[in-house]
Design a protein around this motif. Sequence first.
Motif, PDB file in Angstrom:
ATOM      1  N   PRO A   1     -47.877   3.312  12.202  1.00  0.00           N
ATOM      2  CA  PRO A   1     -46.792   3.490  11.104  1.00  0.00           C
ATOM      3  C   PRO A   1     -46.695   5.021  11.392  1.00  0.00           C
ATOM      4  CG  PRO A   1     -48.513   2.210  10.068  1.00  0.00           C
ATOM      5  CD  PRO A   1     -49.059   2.322  11.339  1.00  0.00           C
ATOM      6  N   SER A   2     -47.473   5.808  11.668  1.00  0.00           N
ATOM      7  CA  SER A   2     -47.155   7.188  11.813  1.00  0.00           C
ATOM      8  C   SER A   2     -46.438   7.431  12.998  1.00  0.00           C
ATOM      9  CB  SER A   2     -48.604   8.011  11.917  1.00  0.00           C
ATOM     10  OG  SER A   2     -49.323   8.046  10.470  1.00  0.00           O
TER      11      SER A   2
ATOM     12  N   VAL B   1     -56.678   4.101   5.202  1.00  0.00           N
ATOM     13  CA  VAL B   1     -56.423   5.099   6.202  1.00  0.00           C
ATOM     14  C   VAL B   1     -55.231   5.444   6.655  1.00  0.00           C
ATOM     15  CG1 VAL B   1     -57.460   5.730   8.519  1.00  0.00           C
ATOM     16  CG2 VAL B   1     -59.119   4.715   6.808  1.00  0.00           C
ATOM     17  N   GLY B   2     -54.682   4.329   7.000  1.00  0.00           N
ATOM     18  CA  GLY B   2     -53.230   4.381   7.941  1.00  0.00           C
ATOM     19  C   GLY B   2     -52.217   4.983   6.757  1.00  0.00           C
ATOM     20  N   GLU B   3     -52.482   4.737   5.075  1.00  0.00           N
ATOM     21  CA  GLU B   3     -51.359   5.224   4.362  1.00  0.00           C
ATOM     22  C   GLU B   3     -51.729   7.000   4.037  1.00  0.00           C
ATOM     23  OE1 GLU B   3     -51.364   3.249   0.904  1.00  0.00           O
ATOM     24  OE2 GLU B   3     -50.688   1.283   1.884  1.00  0.00           O
ATOM     25  N   ARG B   4     -53.073   7.209   4.194  1.00  0.00           N
ATOM     26  CA  ARG B   4     -53.565   8.671   4.210  1.00  0.00           C
ATOM     27  C   ARG B   4     -52.671   9.557   5.296  1.00  0.00           C
ATOM     28  NH1 ARG B   4     -55.826  12.185   1.360  1.00  0.00           N
ATOM     29  NH2 ARG B   4     -57.051  13.985   2.380  1.00  0.00           N
ATOM     30  N   TYR B   5     -52.887   8.911   6.520  1.00  0.00           N
ATOM     31  CA  TYR B   5     -52.274   9.524   7.511  1.00  0.00           C
ATOM     32  C   TYR B   5     -50.840   9.808   7.464  1.00  0.00           C
ATOM     33  CZ  TYR B   5     -56.086   7.668  11.038  1.00  0.00           C
ATOM     34  OH  TYR B   5     -57.142   7.515  11.611  1.00  0.00           O
ATOM     35  N   GLN B   6     -50.145   8.928   6.803  1.00  0.00           N
ATOM     36  CA  GLN B   6     -48.758   8.946   6.739  1.00  0.00           C
ATOM     37  C   GLN B   6     -48.458  10.430   5.299  1.00  0.00           C
ATOM     38  OE1 GLN B   6     -46.362   5.284   6.822  1.00  0.00           O
ATOM     39  NE2 GLN B   6     -48.552   4.433   6.787  1.00  0.00           N
ATOM     40  N   ARG B   7     -49.315  10.064   4.497  1.00  0.00           N
ATOM     41  CA  ARG B   7     -49.099  11.271   3.508  1.00  0.00           C
ATOM     42  C   ARG B   7     -49.377  12.593   3.864  1.00  0.00           C
ATOM     43  NH1 ARG B   7     -51.535   6.570   0.162  1.00  0.00           N
ATOM     44  NH2 ARG B   7     -49.771   5.631  -0.847  1.00  0.00           N
ATOM     45  N   ILE B   8     -50.500  12.511   4.716  1.00  0.00           N
ATOM     46  CA  ILE B   8     -50.714  14.051   5.257  1.00  0.00           C
ATOM     47  C   ILE B   8     -49.540  14.463   6.276  1.00  0.00           C
ATOM     48  CG2 ILE B   8     -52.335  15.263   6.863  1.00  0.00           C
ATOM     49  CD1 ILE B   8     -54.519  13.825   5.682  1.00  0.00           C
ATOM     50  N   LEU B   9     -48.956  13.714   7.012  1.00  0.00           N
ATOM     51  CA  LEU B   9     -47.802  14.126   7.943  1.00  0.00           C
ATOM     52  C   LEU B   9     -46.674  14.333   7.018  1.00  0.00           C
ATOM     53  CD1 LEU B   9     -48.614  11.636  10.665  1.00  0.00           C
ATOM     54  CD2 LEU B   9     -49.059  14.110  10.844  1.00  0.00           C
ATOM     55  N   ALA B  10     -46.417  13.572   6.105  1.00  0.00           N
ATOM     56  CA  ALA B  10     -45.373  13.916   5.148  1.00  0.00           C
ATOM     57  C   ALA B  10     -45.563  15.283   4.525  1.00  0.00           C
ATOM     58  CB  ALA B  10     -44.940  12.951   4.036  1.00  0.00           C
ATOM     59  N   ALA B  11     -46.672  15.883   4.048  1.00  0.00           N
ATOM     60  CA  ALA B  11     -46.965  16.985   3.528  1.00  0.00           C
ATOM     61  C   ALA B  11     -46.974  18.070   4.506  1.00  0.00           C
ATOM     62  CB  ALA B  11     -48.493  16.919   2.913  1.00  0.00           C
ATOM     63  N   GLU B  12     -46.953  17.857   5.643  1.00  0.00           N
ATOM     64  CA  GLU B  12     -47.003  18.764   6.784  1.00  0.00           C
ATOM     65  C   GLU B  12     -45.644  18.921   7.234  1.00  0.00           C
ATOM     66  OE1 GLU B  12     -49.298  20.985   8.286  1.00  0.00           O
ATOM     67  OE2 GLU B  12     -51.210  20.002   7.539  1.00  0.00           O
TER      68      GLU B  12
ATOM     69  N   THR C   1     -42.361   8.534   3.103  1.00  0.00           N
ATOM     70  CA  THR C   1     -42.424   6.924   2.950  1.00  0.00           C
ATOM     71  C   THR C   1     -43.502   6.472   3.796  1.00  0.00           C
ATOM     72  OG1 THR C   1     -39.870   7.101   2.789  1.00  0.00           O
ATOM     73  CG2 THR C   1     -40.623   4.740   3.576  1.00  0.00           C
ATOM     74  N   VAL C   2     -44.336   5.621   2.774  1.00  0.00           N
ATOM     75  CA  VAL C   2     -45.323   5.054   3.475  1.00  0.00           C
ATOM     76  C   VAL C   2     -44.865   3.623   3.973  1.00  0.00           C
ATOM     77  CG1 VAL C   2     -47.621   4.102   3.068  1.00  0.00           C
ATOM     78  CG2 VAL C   2     -46.928   6.258   2.011  1.00  0.00           C
ATOM     79  N   ARG C   3     -45.355   3.006   5.084  1.00  0.00           N
ATOM     80  CA  ARG C   3     -45.013   1.752   5.792  1.00  0.00           C
ATOM     81  C   ARG C   3     -46.188   1.215   6.392  1.00  0.00           C
ATOM     82  NH1 ARG C   3     -40.747   3.813  10.043  1.00  0.00           N
ATOM     83  NH2 ARG C   3     -40.586   5.460   8.372  1.00  0.00           N
ATOM     84  N   PRO C   4     -46.208  -0.164   6.547  1.00  0.00           N
ATOM     85  CA  PRO C   4     -47.267  -1.039   7.024  1.00  0.00           C
ATOM     86  C   PRO C   4     -47.109  -0.716   8.433  1.00  0.00           C
ATOM     87  CG  PRO C   4     -45.617  -2.279   6.360  1.00  0.00           C
ATOM     88  CD  PRO C   4     -45.051  -0.958   5.961  1.00  0.00           C
ATOM     89  N   PRO C   5     -48.195  -1.188   9.128  1.00  0.00           N
ATOM     90  CA  PRO C   5     -48.141  -1.278  10.907  1.00  0.00           C
ATOM     91  C   PRO C   5     -47.086  -2.616  11.410  1.00  0.00           C
ATOM     92  CG  PRO C   5     -50.273  -1.332   9.959  1.00  0.00           C
ATOM     93  CD  PRO C   5     -49.459  -1.490   8.757  1.00  0.00           C
TER      94      PRO C   5
END
Length: 331
Positions: free
Chosen positions: A21-22, A118-129, A135-139
């Motif tokens: 997703p990232s 884990v996968g959702e946390r990746y996306q939230r960190i990248l969004a914060a960066e 927007t959180v999405r599934p694989p």
Amino acid sequence: MRRVLVVDLLGGLGDLIMVLPSVHALAEAHPDAELTVLTHAPGAPLLARDPAVAAVRTAEKHDERAAVEAALADLAPDLTVTTTRFDGIGDLVDADATARGTRAVSNLWRRPPPDELVGERYQRILAAEGVIADTVRPPRVVLDPAELAAGRHTLVQALRPRWHSTSGNPHPRGEGTAPTVLVPDAGMAVKRWPARRWAELTASLPGPVLSIGAVDGAGQLPPTDLRGLAAQFAAVAEAGGVVVGPDTGPVRLAAAVGARTVALFGPTAAARYGLEEGTNLQGLPECPHRMPTAITEQVCWWEAACPLAPEPACLLDLTVDRVRGAVVAGG
């Protein structure tokens, strides 16, 4: 941004699927950039026809740092994102970005809570960066029409003996009933549900049952490559079926092509490693030895040596009735 590099060298198919997703979010946020993924060879085929990915590079086991060094030198990326920090890879990525005045996100594991996927946390960190949209999405794994058609054909052929008896009369688990596909194996012994329980589950289910590998009483899907397996799972999804298995890459693959899943979690915490879509069953949630944010430090992790029982007590806690209920109830 002209070039984006995503590094995922954690080693497992499931790890790559969790970062997908990232990858897709980065491609969407930077549509004019060429996005390259550096991963291990076994998972690379999943990206082969993905329109978000311009190129895939692979690394050999135990030679990951050299592969990252080569990718940074060859590509000179404007943005590098890595899930991988061992062997100084995170520091290497940071140093490269500092030297060239570019961007890097080198730590997607920062202060993880025990109850965020884990996968959702990746996306939230990248969004914060600020490098992807918030927007959180599934694989999702991309398959082409020919692969999907082949998957349907394979599933029908595998189900035919389950639909009809040798006399030609309709089998009690008849045509039109949604199939269940079992994934009994896992890369680590500590994640495996006992074999006897798979056989009991097979006998208890109302529809046709297939498996990846041998399970007493179940038919088998034929061996295939990774994309072929994804296509078979996509056909199961179209048939309204369900895929059941432990915390392992093939079950994540099934979810990523749209199949309903029932995932069995023992040593890993479903609240952290569960699938974004589907049913996550946690065995022995009160286990005092489970470490949701440091699983490799658990006493049971490497040798499946459970301090509570001769077999992993967390998986023994997942009864056939409970798993069957999740399969039959549709989650």
